[in-house]
Write a protein that holds these residues in place. Structure first.
Motif, short mmCIF file in Angstrom:
data_model
loop_
_atom_site.label_atom_id
_atom_site.label_comp_id
_atom_site.label_asym_id
_atom_site.label_seq_id
_atom_site.Cartn_x
_atom_site.Cartn_y
_atom_site.Cartn_z
N MET A 167 0.83 -1.20 0.00
CA MET A 167 0.00 0.00 0.00
C MET A 167 0.87 1.26 0.00
O MET A 167 0.48 2.28 -0.56
CB MET A 167 -0.94 -0.01 1.20
CG MET A 167 -2.04 -1.06 1.11
SD MET A 167 -3.08 -0.87 -0.37
CE MET A 167 -3.93 0.65 0.02
N LYS A 168 2.04 1.17 0.63
CA LYS A 168 2.98 2.28 0.55
C LYS A 168 3.43 2.48 -0.89
O LYS A 168 3.53 3.62 -1.37
CB LYS A 168 4.19 2.01 1.44
CG LYS A 168 5.23 3.13 1.40
CD LYS A 168 6.42 2.81 2.31
CE LYS A 168 7.45 3.93 2.24
NZ LYS A 168 8.63 3.63 3.11
N THR A 169 3.65 1.37 -1.60
CA THR A 169 4.02 1.46 -3.01
C THR A 169 2.89 2.07 -3.83
O THR A 169 3.13 2.88 -4.73
CB THR A 169 4.38 0.06 -3.55
OG1 THR A 169 5.47 -0.48 -2.80
CG2 THR A 169 4.77 0.13 -5.03
N VAL A 170 1.65 1.67 -3.51
CA VAL A 170 0.49 2.25 -4.19
C VAL A 170 0.48 3.77 -4.01
O VAL A 170 0.25 4.53 -4.96
CB VAL A 170 -0.82 1.64 -3.66
CG1 VAL A 170 -2.03 2.44 -4.16
CG2 VAL A 170 -0.95 0.19 -4.09
N GLY A 171 0.75 4.22 -2.78
CA GLY A 171 0.78 5.66 -2.52
C GLY A 171 1.84 6.35 -3.34
O GLY A 171 1.61 7.44 -3.90
N ASN A 172 3.02 5.74 -3.43
CA ASN A 172 4.11 6.35 -4.23
C ASN A 172 3.76 6.37 -5.71
O ASN A 172 4.13 7.31 -6.43
CB ASN A 172 5.40 5.58 -4.00
CG ASN A 172 5.99 5.84 -2.62
OD1 ASN A 172 5.86 6.94 -2.09
ND2 ASN A 172 6.64 4.84 -2.04
#
Length: 218
Positions: A167-172
């Motif tokens: 989900m952190k990757t999704v945010g980035n």
């Protein structure tokens, strides 16, 4: 030596700002206006609609905002679907419900649904699904015996920690080509809108869409 042509250009921009935006704006307001104006001019965008039929009386900024928010929601769902591959989580709501519950010892079901800004029926479906999966569980009763407190289970914590890096990757990914300053500004603006609209969602006496435009000061 001060360039007169530049002073004239600044004066013209200031006159335009005072006439069309705010006659009482501060220097900071004017500088922000110029920053946004130039940012918009340099922003690349794609054309979705055609020119065959012209709609009279359009409110272009309002329509563009609605369209762009809907498109961003679709992009986010696409990336989140990929992030949830191999996970028990199925929808963005599964993730946000677990995230909220993780920050509380326990929470009433009605409060959890409200914090996620969902309708009661839809929220109950999310809770039932997470309960079936064993990701949330019933918690100790409160004074009101009719209330139904719940908490995140150990399995729910494990599932949440498993998807958090993705989900952190999704945010980035969603940040895309925004500069750090633009990212921070977007977070501030979206937080402001979230605060505004979450309060509006609690207005149980609103039945017509236009009524939401006049509830700012309530």
């Amino acid at each position: 030596m001060i360039r007169k042509d530049l002073l004239i250009e600044i004066a013209e921009e200031l006159e335009d700002y005072c006439s069309n935006e705010s006659a009482n704006g501060t220097l900071a307001d004017f500088l922000n206006y110029m920053y946004l104006k130039n940012s918009i001019a340099l922003t690349q965008s794609r054309k979705v609609g055609g020119d065959h039929a012209v709609v009279e009386g359009r409110d272009v900024p309002a329509e563009d905002l609605g369209k762009l928010l809907l498109m961003m929601n679709r992009y986010a769902k696409h990336y989140i679907k990929i992030a949830f591959e191999g996970s028990l989580l199925q929808t963005p709501e599964d993730f946000t419900y677990l995230m909220v519950l993780f920050s509380y010892d326990k929470l009433l079901q009605t409060d959890l649904i409200r914090k996620n800004a969902m309708e009661k029926a839809s929220g109950n479906e999310v809770i039932k699904r997470l309960m079936r999966l064993g990701l949330i569980e019933s918690a100790a009763k409160v004074d009101d015996k009719r209330a139904k407190p719940i908490s995140i289970s150990n399995a729910g914590r494990a599932e949440l920690f498993k998807v958090l890096p993705k989900m952190k990757t999704v945010g980035n990914i969603l940040i895309g080509n925004l500069s750090p300053e633009e990212r921070d500004l977007l977070i501030i603006l979206l937080s402001k809108l979230d605060h505004h609209h979450h309060a509006l969602m609690d207005k149980k006496d609103v039945s017509e869409l236009d009524q939401y435009l006049h509830r700012d000061s309530d």
